[in-house]
Design a protein around this motif. Structure first.
Motif, PDB file in Angstrom:
ATOM      1  N   ARG A  74       0.838  -1.188   0.000  1.00  0.00           N
ATOM      2  CA  ARG A  74       0.000   0.000   0.000  1.00  0.00           C
ATOM      3  C   ARG A  74       0.877   1.243   0.000  1.00  0.00           C
ATOM      4  N   ILE A  75       0.296   2.341  -0.437  1.00  0.00           N
ATOM      5  CA  ILE A  75       0.930   3.657  -0.335  1.00  0.00           C
ATOM      6  C   ILE A  75       0.371   4.332   0.904  1.00  0.00           C
ATOM      7  N   VAL A  76       1.260   4.774   1.785  1.00  0.00           N
ATOM      8  CA  VAL A  76       0.831   5.471   3.000  1.00  0.00           C
ATOM      9  C   VAL A  76       1.314   6.909   2.948  1.00  0.00           C
ATOM     10  N   LEU A  77       0.526   7.795   3.550  1.00  0.00           N
ATOM     11  CA  LEU A  77       0.911   9.192   3.696  1.00  0.00           C
ATOM     12  C   LEU A  77       1.290   9.422   5.147  1.00  0.00           C
ATOM     13  N   LEU A  78       2.561   9.750   5.383  1.00  0.00           N
ATOM     14  CA  LEU A  78       3.109   9.913   6.721  1.00  0.00           C
ATOM     15  C   LEU A  78       3.200  11.391   7.076  1.00  0.00           C
ATOM     16  N   ASP A  79       2.817  11.710   8.306  1.00  0.00           N
ATOM     17  CA  ASP A  79       2.951  13.071   8.798  1.00  0.00           C
ATOM     18  C   ASP A  79       4.440  13.406   8.930  1.00  0.00           C
ATOM     19  N   THR A  80       4.853  14.550   8.421  1.00  0.00           N
ATOM     20  CA  THR A  80       6.271  14.902   8.429  1.00  0.00           C
ATOM     21  C   THR A  80       6.782  15.311   9.802  1.00  0.00           C
ATOM     22  N   THR A  81       5.891  15.489  10.755  1.00  0.00           N
ATOM     23  CA  THR A  81       6.335  15.882  12.095  1.00  0.00           C
ATOM     24  C   THR A  81       6.576  14.695  13.008  1.00  0.00           C
ATOM     25  N   ASP A  82       5.694  13.670  12.953  1.00  0.00           N
ATOM     26  CA  ASP A  82       5.840  12.541  13.875  1.00  0.00           C
ATOM     27  C   ASP A  82       5.837  11.174  13.191  1.00  0.00           C
ATOM     28  N   GLY A  83       5.694  11.115  11.875  1.00  0.00           N
ATOM     29  CA  GLY A  83       5.727   9.847  11.161  1.00  0.00           C
ATOM     30  C   GLY A  83       4.459   9.026  11.244  1.00  0.00           C
ATOM     31  N   SER A  84       3.408   9.547  11.801  1.00  0.00           N
ATOM     32  CA  SER A  84       2.158   8.795  11.908  1.00  0.00           C
ATOM     33  C   SER A  84       1.491   8.678  10.539  1.00  0.00           C
ATOM     34  N   VAL A  85       0.715   7.600  10.361  1.00  0.00           N
ATOM     35  CA  VAL A  85       0.027   7.362   9.097  1.00  0.00           C
ATOM     36  C   VAL A  85      -1.259   8.185   9.066  1.00  0.00           C
ATOM     37  N   LYS A  86      -1.360   9.099   8.121  1.00  0.00           N
ATOM     38  CA  LYS A  86      -2.547   9.934   7.994  1.00  0.00           C
ATOM     39  C   LYS A  86      -3.566   9.328   7.033  1.00  0.00           C
ATOM     40  N   GLU A  87      -3.074   8.604   6.030  1.00  0.00           N
ATOM     41  CA  GLU A  87      -3.965   8.001   5.047  1.00  0.00           C
ATOM     42  C   GLU A  87      -3.219   6.861   4.364  1.00  0.00           C
ATOM     43  N   SER A  88      -3.961   5.868   3.868  1.00  0.00           N
ATOM     44  CA  SER A  88      -3.337   4.742   3.191  1.00  0.00           C
ATOM     45  C   SER A  88      -4.186   4.317   2.010  1.00  0.00           C
ATOM     46  N   PHE A  89      -3.521   3.779   0.990  1.00  0.00           N
ATOM     47  CA  PHE A  89      -4.176   3.311  -0.221  1.00  0.00           C
ATOM     48  C   PHE A  89      -3.661   1.897  -0.502  1.00  0.00           C
ATOM     49  N   ILE A  90      -4.512   0.902  -0.364  1.00  0.00           N
ATOM     50  CA  ILE A  90      -4.126  -0.489  -0.544  1.00  0.00           C
ATOM     51  C   ILE A  90      -4.088  -0.815  -2.032  1.00  0.00           C
ATOM     52  N   ALA A  91      -3.027  -1.494  -2.463  1.00  0.00           N
ATOM     53  CA  ALA A  91      -2.919  -1.882  -3.870  1.00  0.00           C
ATOM     54  C   ALA A  91      -3.959  -2.945  -4.200  1.00  0.00           C
ATOM     55  N   PRO A  92      -4.576  -2.888  -5.370  1.00  0.00           N
ATOM     56  CA  PRO A  92      -5.496  -3.947  -5.780  1.00  0.00           C
ATOM     57  C   PRO A  92      -4.782  -5.297  -5.823  1.00  0.00           C
ATOM     58  N   ASP A  93      -5.563  -6.361  -5.788  1.00  0.00           N
ATOM     59  CA  ASP A  93      -4.980  -7.701  -5.838  1.00  0.00           C
ATOM     60  C   ASP A  93      -4.073  -7.841  -7.061  1.00  0.00           C
TER      61      ASP A  93
END
Length: 513
Positions: free
Chosen positions: A372-391
């Protein structure tokens, strides 16, 4: 995948997996390891597979398929250790005998070279079709550096030598093709178990070519070079360029570069006389070492908004040997000697900072599989959003154009480029396919500076790695570079393209190490 490949693997090896041993072969899947690899081991016999996808140099085929063919070929090769006359020693010493036989007779170059031939012949990809696999040998041969089999195999403390996978592949593929002997591997193992104990490889090659072993390998090298010369002529003319870095005294590599306005080019440098390090070069080629650097990392990525250089770095587990994580790390350009951790767990790779500096897109390979592609917060590295790759799709890299997110993806048909336009109810990414998947490598996905619709990436479709651009509005594809040996680590600075290359494209005679 292992069962699908089982019969095809046996056709030219002379052995079916399980032919010489009673009982099924254990297959152990290590899902928590951070490095992609696998091994086939005897005493006790088993196949260990480290299931994380290759994040940095993926082949244009699914990782599990490559493992099934390559490691399955090893399992077939090892059957000779309990066949015919070898059975007696197997009764006395057990499975340790097969391990000893593998080291004494075929050896690592033969075993690995034959497995690379198998993964290339039995798929549309494989290392034999990757430009990066034999790229060092092209300029080496052009400059008269054609060593015999043993020098390529054993290496040198003075002259750079690629690993033995290359020489094993050249010998076996060359014998199969140039001497018209597609059953070479089967004939070799048959000679080992039937006809003798000494010089089996040399005798099998001589039987195929009618010439001595050294002369046969010289002919193989010449034939490879002739094929490369034909390919080179088809790619001409080459673009003009000039060398920026100073010529080193021993083999040196630069990779993963970024350009910083007013500072020059930051790059990762390594070589025979140089440990991995982060360096800075100016336009005149003056170089300054910044700090030591890890060996298994992504390329460098510039966060111009936060004035950071970030990358992903694989870190072994402190307690468990087969554990580990991949961390997103960065250095501030104001104090580039100090490394900071943005993430401390998980398996995040190839960070791509957004232009506004709020998030970093990264490819994640969860322990349970998939990507998946994850969007990480640049301040603390937490995952703000994720996009799972199709099968059946593996995300490898991502890039931004404004607030639009793009990704390179790997599937059964090869590698392609996609735009992530949202997320469906099940968490899977909603995609628009911009470039159809093809069985070629595609890496270094980046936006083109000061261009609102262009992505750039590296691809080896012509036999060497070149830079291409893709217009995301109309899917128009253009080849931007034309070089003799290919390029790596391209970066734009104003109207200039900087890149790394094994030799200056217009002066191959200058190549020394």
């Amino acid at each position: 995948e292992l069962e699908v490949a089982r019969l095809r693997i046996a056709r030219s090896s002379g052995y079916l997996i399980g032919q010489s041993y009673k009982g099924k072969m254990p297959v152990v899947l290590h899902s928590r390891y951070v490095l992609p690899n696998a091994s086939v081991t005897w005493a006790p016999k088993r196949m260990d597979i480290f299931t994380v996808n290759d994040p940095y140099e993926p082949m244009a085929m699914p990782w599990v398929r490559n493992l099934a063919i390559h490691e399955g070929r090893h399992a077939a090769q090892m059957q000779f250790g309990a066949d015919r006359g070898n059975k007696a020693l197997h009764w006395l010493f057990g499975e340790m005998a097969a391990g000893a036989f593998a080291g004494i007779y075929p050896g690592p170059a033969f075993l690995e070279g034959d497995a690379v031939v198998a993964e290339t012949a039995l798929s549309r990809s494989g290392r034999g079709r990757q430009a990066s696999f034999l790229e060092y040998l092209r300029p080496a041969f052009d400059c008269g550096d054609r060593r015999d089999y043993y020098r390529w195999f054993y290496g040198s403390n003075k002259n750079y030598t690629p690993d033995y996978y290359r020489v094993g592949y050249m010998l076996i593929a060359g014998t199969r093709v140039f001497f018209n002997d597609p059953l070479f591997t089967q004939e070799y193992f048959d000679r080992v178990v039937r006809k003798g104990w000494l010089f089996n490889l040399q005798k099998t090659v001589k039987a195929a070519s009618g010439k001595s072993f050294n002369e046969s390998f010289r002919i193989i090298e010449e034939n490879f070079q002739q094929l490369w010369n034909v390919e080179t002529a088809l790619r001409e003319p080459f673009m003009p360029s000039r060398q920026v870095s100073r010529t080193p005294s021993m083999h040196t590599e630069y990779k993963g570069a970024v350009t910083v306005d007013g500072s020059g080019i930051y790059s990762l440098k390594s070589g025979m006389a140089t440990a991995n390090s982060l360096v800075r070069l100016d336009a005149s080629g003056n170089e300054k070492r910044i700090r030591s650097f890890a060996s298994y990392t992504s390329s460098l990525f510039l966060d111009s908004e936060s004035q950071r250089i970030c990358w992903s770095e694989s870190v072994a587990g402190r307690r468990w040997t087969l554990g580990g994580s991949s961390r997103i790390r960065y250095v501030d350009l104001t104090k580039p000697r100090k490394v900071h951790d943005l993430t401390k767990k998980g398996r995040y790779f190839n960070p791509a900072p957004a232009p506004d500096g709020n998030v970093i897109a990264a490819s994640e390979y969860p322990y349970a599989g998939g990507s998946r592609i994850v969007l990480l917060d640049t301040t603390d590295g937490s995952v703000k959003e994720s996009f799972i790759a199709p099968d059946s799709l593996q995300f490898t890299e991502s890039a931004w154009i404004g607030d639009r997110l793009f990704a390179a993806g790997l599937s059964e048909n090869g590698m392609g480029v996609y735009e992530i336009v949202g997320r469906m109810a099940n968490g899977k990414a909603a995609l628009i396919r911009l470039l159809d998947p093809q069985p070629v490598t595609l890496s270094h996905l980046r936006s083109v500076p000061e261009e609102e619709t262009l992505l750039a990436f590296l691809c080896d479709r012509t036999g060497v790695t070149e830079l291409y651009s893709l217009d995301v509005e109309n899917s128009k594809l253009r080849q931007l570079t034309s070089t003799r040996y290919g390029i790596s680590s391209p970066v734009f600075s104003a109207d200039t393209l900087y890149y790394s290359s094994l030799a200056a494209s217009d002066r191959p005679e200058d190549y020394k190490q």
